[in-house]
Design a protein around this motif. Structure first.
Motif, PDB file in Angstrom:
ATOM      1  N   LYS A 535       0.835  -1.212   0.000  1.00 46.14           N
ATOM      2  CA  LYS A 535       0.000   0.000   0.000  1.00 46.14           C
ATOM      3  C   LYS A 535       0.865   1.255   0.000  1.00 46.14           C
ATOM      4  CE  LYS A 535      -3.841  -2.236   2.479  1.00 46.14           C
ATOM      5  NZ  LYS A 535      -4.578  -2.304   3.765  1.00 46.14           N
ATOM      6  N   HIS A 536       1.955   1.205   0.750  1.00 47.08           N
ATOM      7  CA  HIS A 536       2.862   2.359   0.776  1.00 47.08           C
ATOM      8  C   HIS A 536       3.483   2.587  -0.600  1.00 47.08           C
ATOM      9  CE1 HIS A 536       5.802   5.223   2.281  1.00 47.08           C
ATOM     10  NE2 HIS A 536       6.762   4.503   1.718  1.00 47.08           N
ATOM     11  N   LEU A 537       3.878   1.507  -1.271  1.00 41.23           N
ATOM     12  CA  LEU A 537       4.452   1.644  -2.613  1.00 41.23           C
ATOM     13  C   LEU A 537       3.434   2.201  -3.598  1.00 41.23           C
ATOM     14  CD1 LEU A 537       6.430  -1.728  -2.829  1.00 41.23           C
ATOM     15  CD2 LEU A 537       7.425   0.549  -2.666  1.00 41.23           C
ATOM     16  N   LEU A 538       2.197   1.744  -3.484  1.00 35.89           N
ATOM     17  CA  LEU A 538       1.154   2.206  -4.403  1.00 35.89           C
ATOM     18  C   LEU A 538       0.797   3.671  -4.179  1.00 35.89           C
ATOM     19  CD1 LEU A 538      -1.147  -0.949  -4.360  1.00 35.89           C
ATOM     20  CD2 LEU A 538       0.137  -0.076  -6.314  1.00 35.89           C
ATOM     21  N   SER A 539       1.088   4.188  -2.998  1.00 37.78           N
ATOM     22  CA  SER A 539       0.806   5.597  -2.738  1.00 37.78           C
ATOM     23  C   SER A 539       1.892   6.508  -3.301  1.00 37.78           C
ATOM     24  CB  SER A 539       0.688   5.840  -1.229  1.00 37.78           C
ATOM     25  OG  SER A 539       1.935   5.591  -0.587  1.00 37.78           O
ATOM     26  N   GLY A 540       2.987   5.904  -3.814  1.00 40.58           N
ATOM     27  CA  GLY A 540       4.083   6.692  -4.361  1.00 40.58           C
ATOM     28  C   GLY A 540       4.259   6.458  -5.844  1.00 40.58           C
ATOM     29  N   ALA A 541       5.520   6.182  -6.231  1.00 35.01           N
ATOM     30  CA  ALA A 541       5.864   6.063  -7.648  1.00 35.01           C
ATOM     31  C   ALA A 541       5.240   4.842  -8.306  1.00 35.01           C
ATOM     32  CB  ALA A 541       7.387   6.009  -7.801  1.00 35.01           C
ATOM     33  N   HIS A 542       4.791   3.858  -7.525  1.00 39.03           N
ATOM     34  CA  HIS A 542       4.232   2.629  -8.084  1.00 39.03           C
ATOM     35  C   HIS A 542       2.719   2.706  -8.266  1.00 39.03           C
ATOM     36  CE1 HIS A 542       8.116   1.433  -6.488  1.00 39.03           C
ATOM     37  NE2 HIS A 542       8.065   0.310  -7.176  1.00 39.03           N
ATOM     38  N   GLY A 543       2.139   3.890  -8.182  1.00 35.20           N
ATOM     39  CA  GLY A 543       0.684   4.004  -8.225  1.00 35.20           C
ATOM     40  C   GLY A 543       0.059   3.505  -9.509  1.00 35.20           C
ATOM     41  N   ASN A 544       0.800   3.551 -10.625  1.00 35.90           N
ATOM     42  CA  ASN A 544       0.253   3.095 -11.909  1.00 35.90           C
ATOM     43  C   ASN A 544       0.528   1.630 -12.196  1.00 35.90           C
ATOM     44  OD1 ASN A 544      -0.758   5.625 -12.475  1.00 35.90           O
ATOM     45  ND2 ASN A 544       1.043   6.273 -13.643  1.00 35.90           N
ATOM     46  N   SER A 545       1.112   0.911 -11.260  1.00 36.31           N
ATOM     47  CA  SER A 545       1.472  -0.486 -11.494  1.00 36.31           C
ATOM     48  C   SER A 545       0.266  -1.393 -11.253  1.00 36.31           C
ATOM     49  CB  SER A 545       2.631  -0.897 -10.579  1.00 36.31           C
ATOM     50  OG  SER A 545       2.909  -2.262 -10.718  1.00 36.31           O
ATOM     51  N   LEU A 546      -0.359  -1.817 -12.335  1.00 38.82           N
ATOM     52  CA  LEU A 546      -1.512  -2.712 -12.209  1.00 38.82           C
ATOM     53  C   LEU A 546      -1.107  -4.054 -11.618  1.00 38.82           C
ATOM     54  CD1 LEU A 546      -3.402  -2.015 -15.572  1.00 38.82           C
ATOM     55  CD2 LEU A 546      -3.961  -1.173 -13.296  1.00 38.82           C
ATOM     56  N   GLU A 547       0.108  -4.496 -11.913  1.00 39.75           N
ATOM     57  CA  GLU A 547       0.569  -5.771 -11.347  1.00 39.75           C
ATOM     58  C   GLU A 547       0.669  -5.682  -9.829  1.00 39.75           C
ATOM     59  OE1 GLU A 547       3.595  -8.224 -13.552  1.00 39.75           O
ATOM     60  OE2 GLU A 547       3.903  -6.299 -14.555  1.00 39.75           O
ATOM     61  N   LEU A 548       1.125  -4.540  -9.340  1.00 38.67           N
ATOM     62  CA  LEU A 548       1.242  -4.389  -7.886  1.00 38.67           C
ATOM     63  C   LEU A 548      -0.138  -4.291  -7.238  1.00 38.67           C
ATOM     64  CD1 LEU A 548       3.652  -4.394  -6.055  1.00 38.67           C
ATOM     65  CD2 LEU A 548       3.626  -1.897  -6.044  1.00 38.67           C
ATOM     66  N   TRP A 549      -1.083  -3.622  -7.899  1.00 37.17           N
ATOM     67  CA  TRP A 549      -2.464  -3.614  -7.402  1.00 37.17           C
ATOM     68  C   TRP A 549      -3.019  -5.042  -7.359  1.00 37.17           C
ATOM     69  CZ3 TRP A 549      -4.858   0.004  -4.849  1.00 37.17           C
ATOM     70  CH2 TRP A 549      -4.513   1.355  -5.035  1.00 37.17           C
ATOM     71  N   ALA A 550      -2.695  -5.811  -8.394  1.00 39.73           N
ATOM     72  CA  ALA A 550      -3.164  -7.199  -8.418  1.00 39.73           C
ATOM     73  C   ALA A 550      -2.534  -8.005  -7.281  1.00 39.73           C
ATOM     74  CB  ALA A 550      -2.826  -7.830  -9.769  1.00 39.73           C
ATOM     75  N   ASN A 551      -1.253  -7.768  -7.000  1.00 38.97           N
ATOM     76  CA  ASN A 551      -0.601  -8.471  -5.892  1.00 38.97           C
ATOM     77  C   ASN A 551      -1.268  -8.153  -4.558  1.00 38.97           C
ATOM     78  OD1 ASN A 551       1.176  -9.548  -7.700  1.00 38.97           O
ATOM     79  ND2 ASN A 551       2.910  -8.262  -7.130  1.00 38.97           N
ATOM     80  N   LEU A 552      -1.645  -6.877  -4.389  1.00 42.64           N
ATOM     81  CA  LEU A 552      -2.336  -6.491  -3.164  1.00 42.64           C
ATOM     82  C   LEU A 552      -3.675  -7.215  -3.046  1.00 42.64           C
ATOM     83  CD1 LEU A 552      -2.602  -4.734  -0.630  1.00 42.64           C
ATOM     84  CD2 LEU A 552      -3.546  -2.918  -2.091  1.00 42.64           C
ATOM     85  N   ALA A 553      -4.389  -7.288  -4.165  1.00 42.19           N
ATOM     86  CA  ALA A 553      -5.677  -7.988  -4.145  1.00 42.19           C
ATOM     87  C   ALA A 553      -5.496  -9.467  -3.818  1.00 42.19           C
ATOM     88  CB  ALA A 553      -6.369  -7.822  -5.497  1.00 42.19           C
ATOM     89  N   VAL A 554      -4.434 -10.083  -4.370  1.00 40.31           N
ATOM     90  CA  VAL A 554      -4.174 -11.498  -4.085  1.00 40.31           C
ATOM     91  C   VAL A 554      -3.862 -11.688  -2.605  1.00 40.31           C
ATOM     92  CG1 VAL A 554      -2.554 -13.391  -4.504  1.00 40.31           C
ATOM     93  CG2 VAL A 554      -3.450 -12.068  -6.431  1.00 40.31           C
ATOM     94  N   MET A 555      -3.094 -10.769  -2.024  1.00 43.34           N
ATOM     95  CA  MET A 555      -2.785 -10.857  -0.589  1.00 43.34           C
ATOM     96  C   MET A 555      -4.049 -10.795   0.257  1.00 43.34           C
ATOM     97  SD  MET A 555       0.597  -8.433  -0.228  1.00 43.34           S
ATOM     98  CE  MET A 555       2.129  -8.814  -1.091  1.00 43.34           C
ATOM     99  N   GLU A 556      -4.928  -9.905  -0.124  1.00 43.79           N
ATOM    100  CA  GLU A 556      -6.187  -9.811   0.635  1.00 43.79           C
ATOM    101  C   GLU A 556      -7.011 -11.076   0.458  1.00 43.79           C
ATOM    102  OE1 GLU A 556      -6.723  -7.648   2.747  1.00 43.79           O
ATOM    103  OE2 GLU A 556      -5.422  -5.972   2.242  1.00 43.79           O
ATOM    104  N   GLY A 557      -7.002 -11.633  -0.752  1.00 47.08           N
ATOM    105  CA  GLY A 557      -7.734 -12.872  -0.984  1.00 47.08           C
ATOM    106  C   GLY A 557      -7.175 -14.027  -0.187  1.00 47.08           C
ATOM    107  N   GLN A 558      -5.842 -14.109  -0.094  1.00 42.68           N
ATOM    108  CA  GLN A 558      -5.220 -15.169   0.697  1.00 42.68           C
ATOM    109  C   GLN A 558      -5.490 -14.990   2.186  1.00 42.68           C
ATOM    110  OE1 GLN A 558      -1.147 -14.755  -0.552  1.00 42.68           O
ATOM    111  NE2 GLN A 558      -1.412 -16.083  -2.349  1.00 42.68           N
ATOM    112  N   GLY A 559      -5.778 -13.747   2.580  1.00 40.86           N
ATOM    113  CA  GLY A 559      -6.147 -13.497   3.967  1.00 40.86           C
ATOM    114  C   GLY A 559      -7.627 -13.681   4.234  1.00 40.86           C
TER     115      GLY A 559
END
Length: 905
Positions: A535-559
């Motif tokens: 989440k911290h990375l997505l709030s900075g320079a990685h905000g346009n990274s759809l792959e990183l957004w997808a990784n976050l969603a996968v983490m939430e799904g695994q939780g």
């Protein structure tokens, strides 16, 4: 024997065509033909073809290769030299028509080396390199020749050749007008190869420094400044003590350059203001401060001069005082005299002491311990050394400047950073992830797989497990360390340890790469971030990274936060069109991860939702944004979706993807051809067909239609390899074997594919068939990895009673074999004999090894330490002298060990 009575049966062969590459020379009829008649007919055909088609390179190559068949069939070894000379004549004739043909030049030099003196061969190589200074393959072949010529070998000369090659390739790069990625790839590969050479010679600090410089200058240079100007400034940066990439508090040389430029501009502005005449009456100067003399800083070095004068005056007074009381203080001077006398006795004892086994064992132990040094040190941080040994870790700018280039291609920058991690990071960073069917993703290191530890270590464990499959896992883990195949010394990151400074260094590098390349989630994933860090990375320079957004969603799904996971996926999915074509193409990655997560759930609702995601992806490619939760399922819509996927698949093979661009990348672009997002898109298409019950196997069709050249293109090879692995993971039985064979025809030295093939053969008890496959593969594509797999099949037996393994070793390490210059294979061979107690055989292998790979310090030290009982102390001492002569990095002076021994005595 009478050659007229020897016959060669040539039946049921295709019609003979000169230049078809078939060395067996087929004929048309079913008759019998004598050897002499066959050879005469073929020679006549080649001569005629060369006269009629001199501009056909294939004719000349086949004509030259036919001479090897001629020698094999006549079996007259006495005429071998004459046939080599004839082969050289043919190749020289061919080069008159094709003067710069790479294949012809390499074939010519291969034959010339067999009959000419070293000096003549070297002169000819130099002429070829000068004429073909832009050709990296010519330079690679030349340096391989220089490394294997033991009589003229020295480390400094090989380093000089690497530097010469890098300067030539950098000059050629400046002449390239179009896409630069191929020329930049060549420079990067040479930098990495030079670093591997330095590590194997024992100069790890030099290799690390060169990699740091290449990354800083190639990937972190400021823009808008000429390369020549940057190079001048970079020398100042390198020598000033500023932290470099990987070190603590390193901000990058670009930050230093900008800060230095800003400071320079500020000083220039102040100087201009100071030189302007003023109309105001200046105030009177303030009174000078009252300072102690030691606080005054005098210019021009006069302060030091005054200090020296004071010291000399003080020393004169001391001498006078000493003369006046010399008789009274004689007892105070005596202890110093005694200490000096004792030191002189120790030095004399050290000079007279023989270099025996104990001395050499001490030397090896201390040298091995000092070899753990890896981080370069700055001159200002170093102790004041009084010999060359103390300066090994100090790397100045002149040692790393050759090959420094600002890489303009993002693909080249990413390639360099991955290779740096490959050499310096831990093995687990590149372990295949078979559990998530991602085991083919990181195969972009197959080009340099000959000398990286990860695939060998992984294969060794796998073969041990295959051979001991009936044993318990605990027994396998213990037994694997006692298997002769587990010899991981002599390759680049064999010095990899869990020492805290190294761990911090690598972590800092990963962070720097992840920050520099936010679109490359590979680097971010190496940091193993948790949900909060993502989440911290997505709030900075990685905000346009759809792959990183997808990784976050996968983490939430695994939780077990399924609704939150879907919400994140939905939000990121809807934002894709607004990101533009470059960033938006990653929506296929996001869709694939979303679909994969849904399909891991059993309920029918999850499968329907996965199909809705895929249909929404297809409509996005048509310019329509349909959220998955609003999708309506009907036959007409499904037909439209399939048509849309067919169009997207066609674009994916050319570098496109979901979002259509006005123009696809040009064929010279690094973005052309199958990319990572294209593989994800094809997986989505294949999954859609499976969910709708369609019998089409789109990935199978694509792999069958793609040509070898297309799949082996350097920039696209990792993605084609991944696509092969995807298909292999979804099939079984005879289809699995045929799909693995198809993939190996494209990537014959892929450790992932070879391991899959070996695992399959062990399942069906086809070990002998695997041996035949590897033997044929080694004939066509000699590779250390293939040799390693061949040895893995024999790992269950000790070498002393294993003629098959000995045969594999001997074929691979024959002087004419390309694999004979791989230190790892020599080390495995030595260790196998040592473990079998065959020390005399191990000694023979060691002496052959130092002749074949004289640059490998691991080979020298292994022989001196593990085979010491078959050498006398004088022989071992002489071997150490040869190491010095060949300029292998030695950190411990033998005299130091002699002195220590004398003191102990």
């Amino acid at each position: 024997k009478d050659s007229n009575t020897e016959f060669v049966a040539l039946r049921h062969r295709v019609s003979s065509n000169v230049g078809n590459g078939d060395g067996a020379a087929p004929v048309e009829d079913d008759g019998m033909e004598s050897v002499n008649a066959y050879l005469m007919r073929r020679t006549k055909m080649f001569n005629q073809a060369a006269r009629e088609s001199p501009h056909d390179v294939k004719v000349w190559i086949d004509f030259a290769q036919f001479q090897d068949q001629f020698l094999a069939l006549t079996n007259k070894r006495a005429e071998a030299a004459q046939l080599i000379e004839k082969k050289i004549t043919i190749l020289e004739q061919a080069l008159r028509h094709h003067p710069n043909n790479e294949t012809l030049l390499l074939m010519l030099m291969s034959e010339t080396e067999k009959i000419e003196e070293s000096s003549a061969v070297l002169s000819q190589w130099n002429r070829i390199c000068e004429r073909n200074y832009h050709n990296p393959e010519i330079w690679h072949a030349f340096i391989r020749y220089r490394k294997r010529d033991f009589n003229t070998f020295s480390v400094s000369q090989i380093r000089g050749e690497y530097d010469r090659a890098l300067r030539s390739l950098a000059a050629a790069r400046r002449l390239v007008k179009d896409d630069l990625h191929e020329s930049e790839f060549a420079i990067i590969d040479f930098i990495v190869e030079a670093c591997r050479f330095d590590i194997q010679c024992g100069s790890t600090e030099r290799a690390v420094a060169r990699l740091q410089a290449a990354v800083e200058f190639g990937c972190f240079s400021p823009t808008g400044v000429s390369e020549a100007e940057l190079l001048d400034s970079f020398e100042t940066f390198w020598e000033c003590g500023e932290p470099r990439v990987g070190e603590e508090n390193a901000k990058g040389w670009s930050h230093w350059f900008d800060a230095n430029a800003a400071l320079k501009s500020k000083l220039e502005l102040q100087a201009r203001h100071a030189n302007q005449p003023s109309t105001d009456v200046p105030p009177p100067p303030p009174p000078p401060p009252t300072l102690a003399r030691e606080e005054v800083v005098l210019g021009g070095g006069w302060e030091d001069f005054d200090k020296n004068a004071d010291i000399e005056k003080y020393e004169e007074n001391e001498d006078e005082n000493d003369d006046s009381v010399v008789d009274e203080d004689a007892d105070d001077v005596e202890p110093d005299a005694v200490a000096i006398a004792r030191l002189e006795e120790q030095l004399e004892a050290a000079e007279d002491r023989e270099v025996d086994d104990d001395i050499i064992n001490r030397w090896i132990a201390k040298e091995s311990e000092r070899d753990k040094n890896w981080l370069p040190i700055r001159l200002m941080d170093a102790d004041e050394p009084d010999d060359d040994v103390g300066t090994i870790g100090i790397i100045d700018f002149d040692e790393i400047k050759n090959g420094l280039s600002v890489f303009t291609s993002p693909a080249a920058q990413v390639r360099l950073c991955k290779h740096v991690l490959r050499l310096l990071a831990q093995a687990e960073d590149f372990e295949p992830d078979a559990k998530n069917n991602e085991f083919g993703k990181h195969i972009d290191y197959i080009e340099n797989v000959e000398a990286t530890r990860q695939p060998y270590s992984h294969l060794a464990k796998a073969f041990t497990k295959f051979e001991m499959s009936k044993e318990s896992e605990a027994h396998v883990a213990v037994a694997s360390e006692n298997v002769w195949l587990f010899q991981m010394e002599g390759i680049e990151n064999a010095w990899d340890t869990n020492e805290p400074t190294r761990i911090t260094f690598i972590r800092n590098m990963r962070r720097a790469f992840a920050s520099r390349f936010p679109q490359e989630v590979f680097f971010t994933n190496l940091l193993k971030p948790n949900a909060e860090q993502v989440k911290h990375l997505l709030s900075g320079a990685h905000g346009n990274s759809l792959e990183l957004w997808a990784n976050l969603a996968v983490m939430e799904g695994q939780g077990h936060h399924k609704s939150l996971s879907r919400k994140i996926f939905t939000r990121a999915f809807a934002s894709a069109p607004s990101l533009g074509v470059f960033f938006g193409q990653s929506v296929s990655h996001l869709a694939w991860l979303w679909v994969s997560q849904e399909l891991r759930e059993d309920p029918l609702d999850s499968k329907n939702h996965a199909k809705s995601v895929l249909c929404s992806l297809a409509h996005m490619s048509l310019g329509k944004l349909v959220q998955p939760d609003t999708w309506t399922d009907d036959k007409q819509s499904l037909r439209q979706v399939k048509t849309a996927f067919e169009q997207m698949a066609g674009r994916a093979l050319l570098g496109g993807g979901v979002l259509s661009a006005p123009n696809l990348p040009s064929k010279d672009s690094s973005l052309y051809g199958l990319q990572s997002h294209g593989v994800a898109l094809l997986r989505c298409y294949d999954t859609f067909l499976n969910l709708t019950g369609d019998a089409d196997d789109v990935i199978d069709v694509i792999l069958n239609d793609a040509g070898l050249e297309t799949q082996r293109r350097m920039i696209n090879a990792p993605h084609w390899h991944e696509l092969h692995c995807v298909y292999i993971s979804k099939v079984s039985g005879h289809r699995k074997r045929s799909s693995i064979e198809r993939a190996l025809r494209v990537f014959p030295i892929s450790p992932v594919l070879l391991l899959e093939m070996c695992a399959l053969e062990y399942e069906v008890q086809g070990k002998q068939r695997m041996r035949r496959y590897l033997d044929l593969a080694l004939e066509s594509t000699p590779s250390a990895l293939l040799v390693f797999c061949s040895l893995g099949l024999e790992v269950s037996k000790p070498l002393a009673s294993n003629p098959r393994a000995i045969s594999v070793f001997e074929r691979a390490l024959d002087r004419s074999a390309p694999t004979s210059h791989t230190p790892l294979l020599w080390l495995i061979y030595m260790r196998a004999y040592v473990m079998s107690g065959r020390m005399s055989n191990a000694k023979t292998v060691f002496l052959r090894a130092v002749n074949a790979v004289p640059w490998s310090k691991s080979v020298w030290l292994y022989g001196l330490s593990h085979i010491r009982h078959v050498f006398t102390a004088n022989e071992r001492s002489a071997l150490i002298d040869v190491m010095r002569e060949k300029e292998i990095t030695i950190r411990t002076d033998m005299y130091e060990i002699l002195l220590e021994s004398a003191v102990d005595a």
